[in-house]
Write a protein that holds these residues in place. Structure first.
Motif, PDB file in Angstrom:
ATOM      1  N   ILE A 202     -42.523 -18.730  87.472  1.00 53.79           N
ATOM      2  CA  ILE A 202     -43.604 -18.985  88.427  1.00 53.79           C
ATOM      3  C   ILE A 202     -43.252 -18.488  89.832  1.00 53.79           C
ATOM      4  CG2 ILE A 202     -44.990 -20.799  89.508  1.00 53.79           C
ATOM      5  CD1 ILE A 202     -44.596 -22.449  86.954  1.00 53.79           C
ATOM      6  N   PHE A 203     -42.062 -18.826  90.295  1.00 54.67           N
ATOM      7  CA  PHE A 203     -41.637 -18.452  91.646  1.00 54.67           C
ATOM      8  C   PHE A 203     -40.366 -17.610  91.553  1.00 54.67           C
ATOM      9  CE2 PHE A 203     -43.567 -22.746  92.089  1.00 54.67           C
ATOM     10  CZ  PHE A 203     -44.705 -22.376  92.796  1.00 54.67           C
ATOM     11  N   PRO A 204     -40.487 -16.283  91.502  1.00 51.67           N
ATOM     12  CA  PRO A 204     -39.306 -15.423  91.359  1.00 51.67           C
ATOM     13  C   PRO A 204     -38.263 -15.613  92.465  1.00 51.67           C
ATOM     14  CG  PRO A 204     -41.326 -14.152  91.074  1.00 51.67           C
ATOM     15  CD  PRO A 204     -41.730 -15.520  91.527  1.00 51.67           C
TER      16      PRO A 204
ATOM     17  N   LYS B  69     -32.788 -17.099  93.360  1.00 51.43           N
ATOM     18  CA  LYS B  69     -31.648 -17.046  94.279  1.00 51.43           C
ATOM     19  C   LYS B  69     -30.900 -18.374  94.320  1.00 51.43           C
ATOM     20  CE  LYS B  69     -33.899 -13.667  97.204  1.00 51.43           C
ATOM     21  NZ  LYS B  69     -34.559 -13.419  98.468  1.00 51.43           N
ATOM     22  N   LEU B  70     -31.575 -19.467  93.950  1.00 51.15           N
ATOM     23  CA  LEU B  70     -30.960 -20.795  94.004  1.00 51.15           C
ATOM     24  C   LEU B  70     -30.260 -21.190  92.702  1.00 51.15           C
ATOM     25  CD1 LEU B  70     -33.747 -22.759  95.904  1.00 51.15           C
ATOM     26  CD2 LEU B  70     -31.673 -21.729  96.838  1.00 51.15           C
ATOM     27  N   ASN B  71     -30.380 -20.374  91.665  1.00 52.77           N
ATOM     28  CA  ASN B  71     -29.694 -20.674  90.402  1.00 52.77           C
ATOM     29  C   ASN B  71     -28.193 -20.556  90.577  1.00 52.77           C
ATOM     30  OD1 ASN B  71     -31.500 -21.470  88.475  1.00 52.77           O
ATOM     31  ND2 ASN B  71     -31.685 -19.477  87.497  1.00 52.77           N
ATOM     32  N   PRO B  72     -27.423 -21.534  90.075  1.00 54.16           N
ATOM     33  CA  PRO B  72     -25.967 -21.376  90.149  1.00 54.16           C
ATOM     34  C   PRO B  72     -25.528 -20.223  89.248  1.00 54.16           C
ATOM     35  CG  PRO B  72     -26.552 -23.357  88.906  1.00 54.16           C
ATOM     36  CD  PRO B  72     -27.824 -22.769  89.426  1.00 54.16           C
ATOM     37  N   ARG B  73     -24.658 -19.391  89.761  1.00 50.49           N
ATOM     38  CA  ARG B  73     -24.170 -18.240  88.990  1.00 50.49           C
ATOM     39  C   ARG B  73     -22.645 -18.229  88.985  1.00 50.49           C
ATOM     40  NH1 ARG B  73     -28.918 -15.961  88.745  1.00 50.49           N
ATOM     41  NH2 ARG B  73     -30.131 -15.041  90.373  1.00 50.49           N
ATOM     42  N   MET B  74     -22.135 -17.644  87.929  1.00 49.47           N
ATOM     43  CA  MET B  74     -20.694 -17.446  87.845  1.00 49.47           C
ATOM     44  C   MET B  74     -20.334 -16.318  88.811  1.00 49.47           C
ATOM     45  SD  MET B  74     -18.408 -16.474  84.475  1.00 49.47           S
ATOM     46  CE  MET B  74     -19.065 -17.789  83.503  1.00 49.47           C
ATOM     47  N   PRO B  75     -19.240 -16.451  89.564  1.00 51.71           N
ATOM     48  CA  PRO B  75     -18.841 -15.364  90.473  1.00 51.71           C
ATOM     49  C   PRO B  75     -18.700 -14.039  89.714  1.00 51.71           C
ATOM     50  CG  PRO B  75     -17.470 -17.308  90.813  1.00 51.71           C
ATOM     51  CD  PRO B  75     -18.327 -17.577  89.615  1.00 51.71           C
TER      52      PRO B  75
ATOM     53  N   ALA C 176     -27.716 -32.315  90.786  1.00 53.13           N
ATOM     54  CA  ALA C 176     -27.711 -31.755  89.425  1.00 53.13           C
ATOM     55  C   ALA C 176     -29.131 -31.734  88.864  1.00 53.13           C
ATOM     56  CB  ALA C 176     -26.785 -32.559  88.522  1.00 53.13           C
ATOM     57  N   GLY C 177     -29.896 -32.798  89.101  1.00 54.26           N
ATOM     58  CA  GLY C 177     -31.283 -32.860  88.638  1.00 54.26           C
ATOM     59  C   GLY C 177     -32.153 -31.804  89.310  1.00 54.26           C
ATOM     60  N   LEU C 178     -31.943 -31.596  90.608  1.00 47.63           N
ATOM     61  CA  LEU C 178     -32.694 -30.583  91.337  1.00 47.63           C
ATOM     62  C   LEU C 178     -32.430 -29.197  90.757  1.00 47.63           C
ATOM     63  CD1 LEU C 178     -34.509 -29.857  93.772  1.00 47.63           C
ATOM     64  CD2 LEU C 178     -32.419 -29.645  95.120  1.00 47.63           C
ATOM     65  N   PHE C 179     -31.155 -28.905  90.450  1.00 50.49           N
ATOM     66  CA  PHE C 179     -30.832 -27.612  89.842  1.00 50.49           C
ATOM     67  C   PHE C 179     -31.460 -27.476  88.463  1.00 50.49           C
ATOM     68  CE2 PHE C 179     -27.385 -27.126  93.016  1.00 50.49           C
ATOM     69  CZ  PHE C 179     -27.708 -25.855  93.430  1.00 50.49           C
ATOM     70  N   MET C 180     -31.542 -28.583  87.711  1.00 47.77           N
ATOM     71  CA  MET C 180     -32.199 -28.538  86.399  1.00 47.77           C
ATOM     72  C   MET C 180     -33.676 -28.185  86.554  1.00 47.77           C
ATOM     73  SD  MET C 180     -30.418 -31.816  84.524  1.00 47.77           S
ATOM     74  CE  MET C 180     -31.844 -32.130  83.551  1.00 47.77           C
ATOM     75  N   VAL C 181     -34.347 -28.788  87.548  1.00 50.00           N
ATOM     76  CA  VAL C 181     -35.764 -28.494  87.798  1.00 50.00           C
ATOM     77  C   VAL C 181     -35.929 -27.033  88.208  1.00 50.00           C
ATOM     78  CG1 VAL C 181     -37.719 -29.005  89.321  1.00 50.00           C
ATOM     79  CG2 VAL C 181     -36.383 -30.878  88.338  1.00 50.00           C
ATOM     80  N   ILE C 182     -35.048 -26.554  89.085  1.00 44.75           N
ATOM     81  CA  ILE C 182     -35.117 -25.156  89.529  1.00 44.75           C
ATOM     82  C   ILE C 182     -34.925 -24.216  88.346  1.00 44.75           C
ATOM     83  CG2 ILE C 182     -33.910 -23.386  90.890  1.00 44.75           C
ATOM     84  CD1 ILE C 182     -33.469 -25.581  93.030  1.00 44.75           C
ATOM     85  N   MET C 183     -33.957 -24.525  87.461  1.00 48.62           N
ATOM     86  CA  MET C 183     -33.736 -23.674  86.292  1.00 48.62           C
ATOM     87  C   MET C 183     -34.965 -23.687  85.380  1.00 48.62           C
ATOM     88  SD  MET C 183     -29.736 -24.034  85.222  1.00 48.62           S
ATOM     89  CE  MET C 183     -29.465 -25.752  85.575  1.00 48.62           C
ATOM     90  N   GLY C 184     -35.602 -24.855  85.227  1.00 46.81           N
ATOM     91  CA  GLY C 184     -36.814 -24.945  84.410  1.00 46.81           C
ATOM     92  C   GLY C 184     -37.944 -24.118  84.979  1.00 46.81           C
TER      93      GLY C 184
END
Length: 193
Positions: free
Chosen positions: A99-101, A105-111, A85-93
Motif C-alpha cells: 500500500i505504502f511503498p 525504508k522502515l523494514n529492519p534489514r540485515m546489514p 516489535a509490534g509496530l515493526f510487525m504492522v509495518i511489515m504487514g
C-alpha cells in the motif's frame, strides 16, 4: 509447558510465513527419485531444516538471556520493546500489501556485508540445516516476541530453555509440512514449486 503450547499454536503462523522456505528445502530432493533411497532418507532434509531452526532459536535464546542478565529492563521498558516489535510487525504487514511503498525504508534489514557473506555461504552449502539455522534471524513477530521473553528471563540458560521449548512446539507442524511434500513424490514436486 506453556512455552511449548505457544510454539504449537504459533506453528500455524510458521507454516503461513515460512512455508515457502520450508518447502524449498525439500522439493529439490523430492524431484529426484526418492524411492531408490527409501522414505527415511527422503525425510532427511525435513529433519535437518527443523534441527537447524531448533538449534538457532536455542542459541539466540541463550545470547539474549545473557544480555538480559547484563541489562535490567523495567516492566515499562519491556512494554516499550514489545510495542516497538509490534509496530515493526504492522509495518511489515502493510509492506506485504504494497500500500505504502515508502514504508519499506522502515523494514529492519540485515546489514549488507553480512547478507553478502550469508549468501556466499548458502551458495557453497546446499544443506537445509544451514537454511534452518538462518531462520532464527528472520524478522518474525512471534519469534521476536519470544526473544523478548527470553531477554526478560535475565538468565542465559533460562533464555535458551524458553526458546528451546518454543521451537520444539513449532516442529510437529513444520516437520509435517516437509514430510507431506516429500511424501507427495516427484509427480507433484513441479506443481508445488
Amino acid at each position: 509447558g506453556m512455552l511449548f503450547v505457544i510454539g504449537l499454536i504459533t506453528s500455524v503462523h510458521c507454516v503461513a510465513m515460512c512455508g515457502g522456505i520450508n518447502l524449498s528445502q525439500f522439493i529439490p530432493y523430492t524431484a529426484g527419485d526418492s524411492t531408490e533411497k527409501g522414505r527415511l532418507s527422503a525425510l532427511r532434509p525435513t529433519f535437518l531444516y527443523n534441527l537447524g531452526r531448533v538449534l538457532s532459536y536455542t542459541v539466540i535464546g541463550f545470547v539474549v538471556g545473557a544480555l538480559g542478565s547484563v541489562f535490567t529492563f523495567s516492566t515499562t521498558l519491556q512494554g516499550i520493546l514489545k510495542l516497538i516489535a509490534g509496530l515493526f510487525m504492522v509495518i511489515m504487514g502493510i509492506n506485504m500489501l504494497g500500500i505504502f511503498p515508502w514504508l519499506r525504508k522502515l523494514n529492519p534489514r540485515m546489514p549488507g556485508f553480512l547478507a553478502k557473506r550469508v549468501y556466499k555461504e548458502k551458495a557453497k552449502s546446499n544443506s537445509p540445516l544451514f537454511v534452518g539455522l538462518l531462520n532464527g534471524f528472520m524478522p518474525c513477530g512471534p519469534l521476536q516476541a519470544m526473544q523478548i521473553y527470553a531477554l526478560s528471563t535475565g538468565n542465559p540458560f533460562s533464555g535458551a530453555l524458553s526458546m528451546l521449548l518454543f521451537s520444539l512446539g513449532t516442529v510437529p507442524l513444520m516437520f509435517g509440512l516437509g514430510a507431506l511434500s516429500t511424501g507427495l513424490g516427484k509427480k507433484f514436486a513441479g506443481k508445488i514449486m
